[in-house]
Scaffold this motif. Sequence first.
Motif, short mmCIF file in Angstrom:
data_model
loop_
_atom_site.label_atom_id
_atom_site.label_comp_id
_atom_site.label_asym_id
_atom_site.label_seq_id
_atom_site.Cartn_x
_atom_site.Cartn_y
_atom_site.Cartn_z
N VAL A 124 43.75 31.41 52.63
CA VAL A 124 45.05 31.39 51.94
C VAL A 124 44.94 32.06 50.57
N LEU A 125 43.85 31.77 49.85
CA LEU A 125 43.66 32.39 48.53
C LEU A 125 43.49 33.90 48.65
N GLU A 126 42.70 34.35 49.61
CA GLU A 126 42.53 35.80 49.79
C GLU A 126 43.85 36.47 50.13
N ALA A 127 44.70 35.80 50.91
CA ALA A 127 46.02 36.35 51.25
C ALA A 127 46.89 36.49 50.00
N GLU A 128 46.60 35.67 48.96
CA GLU A 128 47.33 35.75 47.69
C GLU A 128 46.70 36.77 46.74
N GLY A 129 45.61 37.41 47.15
CA GLY A 129 44.97 38.43 46.32
C GLY A 129 43.82 37.92 45.47
N VAL A 130 43.36 36.70 45.72
CA VAL A 130 42.25 36.14 44.95
C VAL A 130 40.93 36.69 45.50
N ALA A 131 40.10 37.21 44.59
CA ALA A 131 38.81 37.79 44.98
C ALA A 131 37.69 36.75 44.90
N PHE A 132 36.73 36.89 45.79
CA PHE A 132 35.56 36.02 45.83
C PHE A 132 34.31 36.86 45.59
N ASP A 133 33.30 36.23 44.96
CA ASP A 133 32.04 36.94 44.73
C ASP A 133 31.13 36.79 45.95
N THR A 134 29.92 37.32 45.84
CA THR A 134 28.99 37.30 46.97
C THR A 134 28.50 35.90 47.32
N GLN A 135 28.70 34.94 46.41
CA GLN A 135 28.31 33.55 46.67
C GLN A 135 29.48 32.73 47.22
N GLY A 136 30.60 33.40 47.48
CA GLY A 136 31.76 32.71 48.05
C GLY A 136 32.58 31.95 47.03
N ARG A 137 32.43 32.31 45.76
CA ARG A 137 33.20 31.64 44.70
C ARG A 137 34.30 32.57 44.20
N VAL A 138 35.40 31.95 43.76
CA VAL A 138 36.49 32.73 43.16
C VAL A 138 35.95 33.41 41.90
N VAL A 139 36.36 34.65 41.69
CA VAL A 139 36.00 35.37 40.46
C VAL A 139 36.89 34.78 39.36
N MET A 140 36.37 33.74 38.70
CA MET A 140 37.17 32.98 37.73
C MET A 140 37.61 33.82 36.55
#
Length: 132
Positions: A83-99
């Motif tokens: 759902v977050l990725e569909a909203e354009g939220v990026a994740f790093d290589t460890q699977g965390r949101v790029v805060m």
Amino acid sequence: SVWTSAAMINLYERIYLAIMQIPAGNVSSYGDIATIGGNGCDARIVGDALADLSAKRALLLPWQRVVNREGAISTRGLQQRDVLEAEGVAFDTQGRVVMQRHRWKGPHADWAEAHGFQMLPNREDAEQLSLF
């Protein structure tokens, strides 16, 4: 517990109201939502409030926009990430949101004041790299 049932329900409603303010493409931490809510709220209570959501309420509340302080998903696993990725939220290589990119700065001051909420303290958005 120092909280009565009625007080806890009211606190949960305040938490949900704060979460409703997080725009798509942004996330907030449990602790930030607790700070905004004030009144003795803490990150664990925010987690409890989210865990207490009915399925119907979960369709209306953007629960997916609340992650832990490191940007890791704490509940509902892959569904939350999808759902977050569909909203354009990026994740790093460890699977965390790029805060640094997606962390919500908190509600507008006028909204917070009108609803009796706290503002988040200013913080440096960009991660500072040490030279030593």
